[in-house]
Design a protein around this motif. Structure first.
Motif, mmCIF file in Angstrom:
data_model
loop_
_atom_site.group_PDB
_atom_site.id
_atom_site.type_symbol
_atom_site.label_atom_id
_atom_site.label_comp_id
_atom_site.label_asym_id
_atom_site.label_seq_id
_atom_site.Cartn_x
_atom_site.Cartn_y
_atom_site.Cartn_z
ATOM 1 N N ARG A 199 0.809 -1.220 0.000
ATOM 2 C CA ARG A 199 0.000 0.000 0.000
ATOM 3 C C ARG A 199 0.845 1.275 0.000
ATOM 4 N NH1 ARG A 199 -4.684 -1.596 -2.071
ATOM 5 N NH2 ARG A 199 -5.297 -3.573 -1.127
ATOM 6 N N GLY A 200 2.126 1.127 -0.344
ATOM 7 C CA GLY A 200 2.973 2.298 -0.481
ATOM 8 C C GLY A 200 3.474 2.882 0.817
ATOM 9 N N ARG A 201 3.462 2.087 1.898
ATOM 10 C CA ARG A 201 3.926 2.584 3.201
ATOM 11 C C ARG A 201 5.182 1.845 3.646
ATOM 12 N NH1 ARG A 201 -0.202 4.517 1.473
ATOM 13 N NH2 ARG A 201 -1.692 5.808 2.634
ATOM 14 N N ALA A 202 6.082 1.564 2.713
ATOM 15 C CA ALA A 202 7.309 0.851 3.056
ATOM 16 C C ALA A 202 8.122 1.594 4.098
ATOM 17 C CB ALA A 202 8.150 0.608 1.795
ATOM 18 N N GLY A 203 8.064 2.919 4.067
ATOM 19 C CA GLY A 203 8.819 3.704 5.028
ATOM 20 C C GLY A 203 8.405 3.485 6.466
ATOM 21 N N ALA A 204 7.221 2.935 6.682
ATOM 22 C CA ALA A 204 6.730 2.691 8.038
ATOM 23 C C ALA A 204 6.989 1.268 8.507
ATOM 24 C CB ALA A 204 5.229 2.976 8.110
ATOM 25 N N VAL A 205 7.521 0.410 7.640
ATOM 26 C CA VAL A 205 7.634 -1.009 7.945
ATOM 27 C C VAL A 205 8.492 -1.257 9.182
ATOM 28 C CG1 VAL A 205 8.741 -3.142 7.144
ATOM 29 C CG2 VAL A 205 7.098 -1.962 5.683
ATOM 30 N N HIS A 206 9.697 -0.729 9.234
ATOM 31 C CA HIS A 206 10.590 -1.040 10.356
ATOM 32 C C HIS A 206 10.115 -0.381 11.643
ATOM 33 C CE1 HIS A 206 13.539 -3.518 8.366
ATOM 34 N NE2 HIS A 206 13.618 -2.649 7.363
ATOM 35 N N ARG A 207 9.507 0.792 11.559
ATOM 36 C CA ARG A 207 8.940 1.405 12.769
ATOM 37 C C ARG A 207 7.825 0.534 13.330
ATOM 38 N NH1 ARG A 207 9.107 5.977 9.481
ATOM 39 N NH2 ARG A 207 6.833 6.008 9.281
ATOM 40 N N TRP A 208 6.990 0.011 12.436
ATOM 41 C CA TRP A 208 5.916 -0.872 12.896
ATOM 42 C C TRP A 208 6.502 -2.139 13.510
ATOM 43 C CZ3 TRP A 208 4.225 -5.800 12.169
ATOM 44 C CH2 TRP A 208 2.932 -6.096 12.626
ATOM 45 N N LEU A 209 7.531 -2.698 12.868
ATOM 46 C CA LEU A 209 8.158 -3.913 13.394
ATOM 47 C C LEU A 209 8.770 -3.691 14.773
ATOM 48 C CD1 LEU A 209 9.985 -5.816 10.510
ATOM 49 C CD2 LEU A 209 8.075 -6.589 11.926
ATOM 50 N N ASP A 210 9.337 -2.522 14.987
ATOM 51 C CA ASP A 210 9.917 -2.238 16.294
ATOM 52 C C ASP A 210 8.857 -2.315 17.395
ATOM 53 O OD1 ASP A 210 12.415 -1.884 15.177
ATOM 54 O OD2 ASP A 210 12.251 0.305 15.074
ATOM 55 N N LEU A 211 7.641 -1.866 17.095
ATOM 56 C CA LEU A 211 6.552 -1.963 18.067
ATOM 57 C C LEU A 211 6.076 -3.397 18.247
ATOM 58 C CD1 LEU A 211 4.362 1.137 17.083
ATOM 59 C CD2 LEU A 211 5.729 0.862 19.157
ATOM 60 N N TYR A 212 6.071 -4.151 17.169
ATOM 61 C CA TYR A 212 5.541 -5.513 17.208
ATOM 62 C C TYR A 212 6.559 -6.516 17.758
ATOM 63 C CZ TYR A 212 2.730 -9.501 15.641
ATOM 64 O OH TYR A 212 1.961 -10.643 15.594
ATOM 65 N N ALA A 213 7.824 -6.133 17.826
ATOM 66 C CA ALA A 213 8.906 -7.080 18.125
ATOM 67 C C ALA A 213 8.697 -7.835 19.428
ATOM 68 C CB ALA A 213 10.243 -6.340 18.146
ATOM 69 N N ARG A 214 8.039 -7.232 20.398
ATOM 70 C CA ARG A 214 7.827 -7.910 21.683
ATOM 71 C C ARG A 214 6.944 -9.145 21.547
ATOM 72 N NH1 ARG A 214 2.728 -6.410 23.313
ATOM 73 N NH2 ARG A 214 1.888 -4.522 22.330
#
Length: 336
Positions: free
Chosen positions: A39-54
């Motif tokens: 959906r064109g939000r690749a720039g948010a991928v790693h930020r989202w992963l940082d939140l989900y990592a737990r």
């Protein structure tokens, strides 16, 4: 190029984690990051992963290699998930991925209820990426992880009585009879589903199967806007599981399209039976919000099911689909 690189980095980051946590809860991160990238939000991928990592756990240890001669003994054994992922990694490394998918799709399709339908959803996201862009090693590995998870959690359902249905998918979902006891986890509820309405049972033409499958995805997504409060998380799968199948059809031989429709209907209807509320609520239009704005709200909310339902809603793109996505934002706990 940025999207390809970021998604591949994210998948590589995730392939050191297992497909589940605390024994049975699904790791949704590979599906969510694919949706963000698509959906064109690749720039948010790693930020989202940082939140989900737990919510991630280490990749499990293997038990015994899965072989071509003995795979049936390992099918449906969640202890063998690492073995299955390794098996599909070898298969996809040696043969075209479409050939592996075509061979295993009919074997796995009857068991798409295992893992609360998450394995087929993960496969659908992996296939969408392979069909839409560059075929890279991390994307091929992601397909192996999805297929391996499906094989390990494979769970067939049989003996369902055919109940009176309807001509339309929406009407057939309305005809679903909720299970008498709507408590407990997914496997326990699934055991209580004894009959489902008949819908599209006579469809054999591949093109008609694809059309009816798209109708089902639309109907299940629309229904979430008025029925999602029955269980805000699990009812997402009534739409996202059939949409995963729909996304996979272009990669499959056409003779597999009609069986895929029938399996998707059974899964969507079963989820509806397990989690349907006692009564619907009124449909609330999305107002002037565009599809892009709705997806931004889903991303800001962050919950993985909200992201995935919104991704499906954008495939449809009409007013009630967007309203369903907004309803998921309203009902679900945000990722923090």
């Amino acid at each position: 190029m940025e999207t390809t690189g970021i998604l591949d980095e994210a998948l590589q980051r995730l392939h050191g984690s297992g497909p589940e946590r605390v024994g049975r809860l699904t790791n949704h991160a590979p599906m969510a990051v694919e949706a963000l990238a698509a959906r064109g939000r690749a720039g948010a991928v790693h930020r989202w992963l940082d939140l989900y990592a737990r919510k991630l756990e280490e990749f499990p240890a293997g038990v015994e290699p899965v072989t071509d001669a003995g795979w049936r003994l390992a099918l449906g054994d969640p202890r063998r998930v690492a073995d299955w992922i390794d098996y599909f990694g070898r298969e996809i490394g040696e043969r075209p991925w479409r050939d592996v998918l075509a061979q295993w799709w009919p074997r796995l399709l009857p068991g798409m209820y295992g893992g609360s339908t998450h394995p087929v959803i993960r496969v659908g996201h992996a296939v969408r990426t392979l069909l839409a862009g560059e075929v890279t090693e991390p994307r091929l590995a992601e397909l192996a992880h999805g297929l391996g998870y499906w094989a390990a959690r494979h769970r067939p359902v049989s003996g369902l009585a055919p109940l009176r249905g309807a001509d339309s998918a929406a009407g057939a979902l309305d005809a679903v009879v909720p299970v008498a006891e709507r408590d407990g986890a997914f496997p326990a509820r699934l055991d209580r589903v004894t009959g489902l309405p008949v819908w599209a049972a006579g469809v054999t033409d591949p093109d008609e199967a694809r059309r009816r499958l798209a109708e089902l995805v639309r109907a299940a997504t629309h229904r979430y806007a008025t029925h999602g409060h029955g269980e805000e998380t699990m009812l997402v799968h009534a739409a996202t599981a059939p949409n995963a199948v729909l996304r996979t059809l272009p990669a499959l031989p056409r003779p597999l399209w009609a069986p895929s429709l029938h399996a998707a209907w059974t899964a969507s209807a079963a989820v509806t039976a397990m989690y349907a509320p006692d009564a619907p609520v009124a449909f609330v239009p999305p107002g002037s919000r565009t599809a892009e704005e709705v997806f931004e709200l889903a991303l800001a909310h962050g919950d993985e099911h909200v992201v995935k339902l919104t991704d499906t809603a954008l495939d449809i793109g009409d007013e009630q689909a967007l309203a369903a996505a907004l309803r998921a934002v309203e009902l679900s706990e945000p990722l923090r």
